[in-house]
Write an enzyme that holds these catalytic residues in place. Sequence first.
Site, short mmCIF file in Angstrom:
data_model
loop_
_atom_site.label_atom_id
_atom_site.label_comp_id
_atom_site.label_asym_id
_atom_site.label_seq_id
_atom_site.Cartn_x
_atom_site.Cartn_y
_atom_site.Cartn_z
N HIS A 36 34.85 44.81 30.23
CA HIS A 36 35.32 44.02 29.09
C HIS A 36 36.31 44.80 28.22
O HIS A 36 36.39 44.58 27.02
CB HIS A 36 34.15 43.51 28.24
CG HIS A 36 33.38 42.40 28.91
ND1 HIS A 36 33.53 41.08 28.57
CD2 HIS A 36 32.48 42.42 29.92
CE1 HIS A 36 32.73 40.35 29.33
NE2 HIS A 36 32.09 41.13 30.17
N ASP A 40 39.61 44.87 29.11
CA ASP A 40 40.97 44.31 29.32
C ASP A 40 41.47 43.51 28.11
O ASP A 40 42.53 43.79 27.58
CB ASP A 40 41.06 43.49 30.63
CG ASP A 40 40.00 42.41 30.77
OD1 ASP A 40 39.11 42.30 29.90
OD2 ASP A 40 40.07 41.65 31.76
N GLY A 84 33.34 34.37 46.00
CA GLY A 84 32.45 34.23 44.84
C GLY A 84 31.46 35.36 44.69
O GLY A 84 30.44 35.21 44.04
N SER A 110 36.77 39.23 44.01
CA SER A 110 38.06 38.63 43.73
C SER A 110 38.81 38.12 44.97
O SER A 110 39.95 38.47 45.22
CB SER A 110 38.96 39.60 42.95
OG SER A 110 39.85 38.84 42.20
N SER A 111 38.12 37.27 45.71
CA SER A 111 38.81 36.57 46.80
C SER A 111 39.90 35.68 46.22
O SER A 111 40.91 35.40 46.89
CB SER A 111 37.82 35.75 47.62
OG SER A 111 37.30 34.68 46.86
N SER A 112 39.74 35.25 44.95
CA SER A 112 40.75 34.37 44.35
C SER A 112 42.08 35.11 44.18
O SER A 112 43.13 34.59 44.55
CB SER A 112 40.25 33.80 43.02
OG SER A 112 39.89 34.83 42.13
N GLU A 157 46.14 31.51 38.49
CA GLU A 157 44.70 31.42 38.22
C GLU A 157 44.43 30.95 36.77
O GLU A 157 43.59 30.10 36.53
CB GLU A 157 44.03 32.77 38.48
CG GLU A 157 42.52 32.72 38.31
CD GLU A 157 41.75 33.51 39.35
OE1 GLU A 157 42.34 34.00 40.32
OE2 GLU A 157 40.53 33.62 39.18
N ASP A 210 42.15 41.80 38.44
CA ASP A 210 42.00 41.28 39.80
C ASP A 210 43.31 41.33 40.57
O ASP A 210 43.41 41.89 41.66
CB ASP A 210 41.50 39.82 39.77
CG ASP A 210 40.15 39.69 39.09
OD1 ASP A 210 39.58 40.73 38.69
OD2 ASP A 210 39.68 38.55 38.94
N TYR A 217 30.73 34.74 27.56
CA TYR A 217 32.02 35.46 27.61
C TYR A 217 32.80 35.20 26.32
O TYR A 217 33.34 36.11 25.70
CB TYR A 217 32.88 34.92 28.75
CG TYR A 217 32.74 35.60 30.07
CD1 TYR A 217 31.50 35.73 30.68
CD2 TYR A 217 33.85 36.09 30.73
CE1 TYR A 217 31.37 36.33 31.91
CE2 TYR A 217 33.73 36.69 31.98
CZ TYR A 217 32.49 36.80 32.56
OH TYR A 217 32.37 37.38 33.77
P1 ADP Z 1 35.82 35.55 43.59
O1 ADP Z 1 37.25 35.71 43.16
O2 ADP Z 1 34.89 36.47 42.88
O3 ADP Z 1 35.62 35.62 45.06
P2 ADP Z 1 36.26 32.96 42.45
O4 ADP Z 1 35.36 31.84 42.08
O5 ADP Z 1 37.15 33.52 41.39
O6 ADP Z 1 35.36 34.09 43.12
O7 ADP Z 1 37.23 32.49 43.62
C1 ADP Z 1 36.69 31.92 44.79
C2 ADP Z 1 37.53 30.70 45.18
O8 ADP Z 1 38.79 31.12 45.74
C3 ADP Z 1 36.88 29.88 46.29
O9 ADP Z 1 35.95 28.97 45.78
C4 ADP Z 1 38.09 29.21 46.92
O10 ADP Z 1 38.47 28.09 46.15
C5 ADP Z 1 39.16 30.27 46.80
N1 ADP Z 1 39.24 31.07 48.05
C6 ADP Z 1 39.07 32.40 48.17
N2 ADP Z 1 39.22 32.80 49.45
C7 ADP Z 1 39.50 31.69 50.17
C8 ADP Z 1 39.76 31.42 51.55
N3 ADP Z 1 39.77 32.39 52.47
N4 ADP Z 1 39.98 30.13 51.91
C9 ADP Z 1 39.98 29.14 51.00
N5 ADP Z 1 39.75 29.33 49.69
C10 ADP Z 1 39.51 30.58 49.27
MG MG Z 2 38.00 35.38 41.20
#
Ligand code: ADP
Ligand code: MG
Length: 381
Positions: free
Chosen positions: A33, A35, A122, A126-128, A160, A172, A221
């Site tokens: 926290h 940032d 999720g 940070s897959s997003s 985002e 991220d 938050y």
């Molecule tokens: P995190 O960033 O911690 O993984 P978030 O909720 O911020 O979690 O982001 C996850 C979202 O990003 C997923 O619900 C989806 O909408 C999108 N996403 C991430 N990776 C993929 C993927 N490989 N294919 C499709 N959507 C994805």
């Molecule tokens: Mg994310």
Amino acid sequence: MRAELFEKFHTRFGCPPEILSRAPGRIEFIGNHTDYNGGTVLGAAIDRSVWVALARRGDGRRRFASDGRDGDVTVSADRLEKLSGPPSWANYPLGVLAALPEFGLRAPAGFDYLAASDLPVGAGLSSSAAIELASALAFLAVTGQQPPRDTIVQIGRRAENDFVGVPCGILDQGVSGFGRKDHLVFIDCRGPRFKTVPLPPGAHFWIFNTHTRHALVDGLYAARHRECMAAAMAMGVEFLAEASPAALAAAAGRLSRLAGMRARHVIEEIARVGATVGAVRQGDLAAVGRLLTTSHRSSQTLFENSTPELDFLVDALVAAPNVHGARLTGGGFGGAVMALTSEIFGEAQACSVADAYLEKFGARPDRLHVQTGDGAELLRG
Ligand code: ADP
Ligand code: MG
């Protein structure tokens, strides 16, 4: 993954991709926290990524598919609207397309798009940001544009924040964009400015994802944000990052007990980020680990964004051999714990931590062993 994605794209769309790109997930190493308080934070890109394959098509249709999702999402290039329901994952690449003109860049018209990933979704990794940055690199490459990396990072964040509607900080996208194998990424959030710091050999990371999330997390938050801004104002600074520990001590009488706790966490956490850079440069992983654990204790007692589940994991990990330190990673109020370990810490030890957690909380946390990896890159194009 690269060859596999190439094949999958060919099978799905009947032509080879013109572009392949990749962007990694990240861990928040230390700087909890800090940032939005104008502070500093350290992260690391990990060896798990989202890959994107792309080829233009002439009919102005944009067709999105992902390995992890059923079916395609098709939209016309002249409609850029936020989607809801199952296709809403495509809001991440759509958000990138919407952000490009805001940075003076062109978006490609029609294309076929396929994402693949070995990054848990999720899980606080940070897959997003990874899908945003891999998408941005692909869209830019297919239109022959090469903006500076800072701009690509900002495009991902804009997608985002504004299109998807998640108010994340710069960590991220900054780490996914500037990450480097065997390095940490140091971010000064005012600027923002990015630099890499080499890690000594033998640093291993374990993530324990509890899959818990406080029901009121968004409100919590927002409350922490408000409390920090109120504390800054009471101390006569715009951001807590501008206040020193001495200034905090001098202001003690002007702050409520709660404001004093929040401010102390942020001000000391920023100092810990600096101390961590010093300890990393000296190759002292034991000292780094102590700073990580102290950071967790501060989150636990001063910032109050930990949970019994996260505290249990940290306690179990720091009591185990071959663990340098552990802390919650990400915003808190649930989520994941990260441990910095030596290479001797293995699956058997991780399993016994997970077993103890299972006994207490009735569910098993996911375990993931990761190492650092390189930042976002174009693989073909
Ligand atoms: P995190 O960033 O911690 O993984 P978030 O909720 O911020 O979690 O982001 C996850 C979202 O990003 C997923 O619900 C989806 O909408 C999108 N996403 C991430 N990776 C993929 C993927 N490989 N294919 C499709 N959507 C994805
Ligand atoms: Mg994310």
